[in-house]
Scaffold this active site. Structure first.
Site, PDB file in Angstrom:
ATOM      1  N   TYR A  92     -63.466   4.026  43.464  1.00 31.50           N
ATOM      2  CA  TYR A  92     -62.124   4.595  43.321  1.00 31.50           C
ATOM      3  C   TYR A  92     -61.268   4.375  44.562  1.00 31.50           C
ATOM      4  O   TYR A  92     -61.664   4.715  45.675  1.00 31.50           O
ATOM      5  CB  TYR A  92     -62.246   6.095  43.052  1.00 31.50           C
ATOM      6  CG  TYR A  92     -60.989   6.768  42.545  1.00 31.50           C
ATOM      7  CD1 TYR A  92     -60.560   6.579  41.242  1.00 31.50           C
ATOM      8  CD2 TYR A  92     -60.259   7.622  43.363  1.00 31.50           C
ATOM      9  CE1 TYR A  92     -59.427   7.220  40.769  1.00 31.50           C
ATOM     10  CE2 TYR A  92     -59.128   8.273  42.897  1.00 31.50           C
ATOM     11  CZ  TYR A  92     -58.714   8.056  41.589  1.00 31.50           C
ATOM     12  OH  TYR A  92     -57.589   8.689  41.118  1.00 31.50           O
ATOM     13  N   SER A 187     -69.877   4.524  41.605  1.00 31.57           N
ATOM     14  CA  SER A 187     -68.824   5.517  41.438  1.00 31.57           C
ATOM     15  C   SER A 187     -67.865   5.063  40.336  1.00 31.57           C
ATOM     16  O   SER A 187     -68.287   4.868  39.203  1.00 31.57           O
ATOM     17  CB  SER A 187     -68.117   5.764  42.777  1.00 31.57           C
ATOM     18  OG  SER A 187     -67.298   6.907  42.694  1.00 31.57           O
ATOM     19  N   GLN A 188     -66.572   4.859  40.647  1.00 32.08           N
ATOM     20  CA  GLN A 188     -65.675   4.337  39.618  1.00 32.08           C
ATOM     21  C   GLN A 188     -66.217   3.027  39.062  1.00 32.08           C
ATOM     22  O   GLN A 188     -66.174   2.788  37.848  1.00 32.08           O
ATOM     23  CB  GLN A 188     -64.284   4.101  40.191  1.00 32.08           C
ATOM     24  CG  GLN A 188     -63.329   3.423  39.205  1.00 32.08           C
ATOM     25  CD  GLN A 188     -62.000   3.066  39.834  1.00 32.08           C
ATOM     26  OE1 GLN A 188     -61.002   3.718  39.565  1.00 32.08           O
ATOM     27  NE2 GLN A 188     -61.969   2.044  40.679  1.00 32.08           N
ATOM     28  N   ASP A 273     -74.635  15.550  44.955  1.00 33.90           N
ATOM     29  CA  ASP A 273     -73.342  14.889  44.774  1.00 33.90           C
ATOM     30  C   ASP A 273     -72.330  15.838  44.129  1.00 33.90           C
ATOM     31  O   ASP A 273     -72.426  16.154  42.944  1.00 33.90           O
ATOM     32  CB  ASP A 273     -73.537  13.645  43.905  1.00 33.90           C
ATOM     33  CG  ASP A 273     -72.301  12.770  43.806  1.00 33.90           C
ATOM     34  OD1 ASP A 273     -71.214  13.213  44.208  1.00 33.90           O
ATOM     35  OD2 ASP A 273     -72.444  11.636  43.317  1.00 33.90           O
ATOM     36  N   HIS A 302     -72.414  11.891  47.483  1.00 34.53           N
ATOM     37  CA  HIS A 302     -71.898  10.786  46.678  1.00 34.53           C
ATOM     38  C   HIS A 302     -72.204   9.412  47.277  1.00 34.53           C
ATOM     39  O   HIS A 302     -72.071   8.402  46.586  1.00 34.53           O
ATOM     40  CB  HIS A 302     -70.389  10.954  46.472  1.00 34.53           C
ATOM     41  CG  HIS A 302     -69.826  10.078  45.401  1.00 34.53           C
ATOM     42  ND1 HIS A 302     -70.371  10.017  44.132  1.00 34.53           N
ATOM     43  CD2 HIS A 302     -68.784   9.201  45.408  1.00 34.53           C
ATOM     44  CE1 HIS A 302     -69.681   9.158  43.404  1.00 34.53           C
ATOM     45  NE2 HIS A 302     -68.726   8.643  44.154  1.00 34.53           N
TER      46      HIS A 302
END
Length: 328
Positions: A92, A187-188, A273, A302
């Site tokens: 992200y 992640s993203q 996370d 994360h």
């Protein structure tokens, strides 16, 4: 941050109730059909990255709406035969950065394709792809609520489509074996990977690290961190939009996409996370329809496994293609 989500024993069995609209599949079929009305028009231009062992190309191709998407393509120098390929999606806010940021899979002998994320690239690593389409509604800063009142307008409709087209762009290069393409991201990027695994048949594999964009409603209920916090903030102002927002998000939720994925998958999750809570990841993982494995990082947030997870991915890729070769 101590453990805050469900115990690992419960996470391994956790299957949240899935809420999806009856036109889910036709929505995505129509979206991709519309994108393919535009020629892919891939351009690979040699790029001087000062890397003597890897050949690098600046890539441009047509994504959603025919919009031009940037990327990198890299192959080991001297390659003459089609190679297995890894298509990477980005976390992200980040952009494609520079080629030397993406050397791990190229150094391992794979063709490597990196997709820039439209509208992003001003947080951590630079990007080069604008998003010429704005959302139809007011939004909180960030991307999570851009166009969130209508799935037709939602930002991730464009991003997921760009990502599908990235696989097609990679497959078009003569040094890529189109039957041995693996998609990957964290992640993203992990959330995008999950979507592409559902939307593109015939992939060789998928690697999803601490995936975002899954279990939206639960995430907003148990953490207040960004980027899920963008949704929370939006709904704290637009109090009458809750059901509309979550209806839109259901088309992009990894929990609904995972049952449509059949490629072998390697997931990772971090139990501390608070950005992508473990239950949102396991909720999708447990619905994933293909062969799957998950690496659990018990004491991480994360960042997940970071360089340790990179090694896990490289080992998994090696075994994946070794086993595939043995079966041929």
């Amino acid at each position: 941050m101590p453990l805050f989500d469900k115990p690992l024993s419960e996470l391994r069995e956790y299957r949240p109730e899935r809420v999806e609209e009856p036109d889910f599949d036709t929505f995505w079929e129509r979206t991709l059909d519309q994108a393919r009305e535009f020629p892919l028009d891939v351009v690979f231009e040699a790029y001087d990255a000062a890397l003597s062992l890897v050949d690098v190309y600046d890539v441009r191709y047509s994504g959603w709406g025919g919009h031009r998407i940037a990327g990198w393509f890299m192959v080991p120098s001297g390659a003459t035969e089609p190679l297995p390929a890894v298509v990477h999606y980005i976390g992200y806010g980040g952009g494609r950065g520079l080629p030397h940021d993406w050397l791990a899979t190229a150094a391992a002998g794979y063709a490597t394709f990196v997709m820039d994320t439209r509208g992003q690239g001003s947080n951590g690593s630079p990007g080069d792809t604008p998003d010429p389409v704005g959302g139809a509604n007011p939004q909180t800063p960030g991307f999570m609520t851009r166009g969130v009142l209508d799935p037709e307008d939602y930002y991730y409709r464009r991003v997921f489509t760009d990502a599908v087209r990235a696989v097609e762009a990679a497959a078009s290069h003569p040094l890529v074996d189109s039957e041995r393409i693996v998609i990957a991201g964290g992640s993203q990027g992990g959330g995008i990977t999950q979507a592409v695994a559902a939307l593109v048949p015939g992939l060789a594999g998928a690697m999803l690290d601490v995936p975002f964009l899954t279990g939206y409603r639960r995430a907003t209920e148990i953490v207040d961190t960004m980027p899920y916090g963008e949704i929370t903030k939006y709904l704290s102002i637009h109090r009458d939009h809750e059901e509309t927002v979550f209806r839109t998000l259901s088309y992009f939720d990894g929990t609904n996409l995972a049952p449509r994925c059949t490629a072998p998958a390697l997931y990772s999750v971090a139990l501390m996370d608070t950005t992508c809570p473990p239950s949102t990841i396991f909720g999708a993982y447990n619905y994933y329809a293909g062969p799957k494995e998950i690496r659990v990082w018990a004491y991480n947030k994360h960042e997940g496994g970071q360089t340790f997870q990179t090694r896990e991915r490289l080992l998994w890729l090696r075994d994946l293609f070794k086993n595939e070769a043995a079966e041929r």
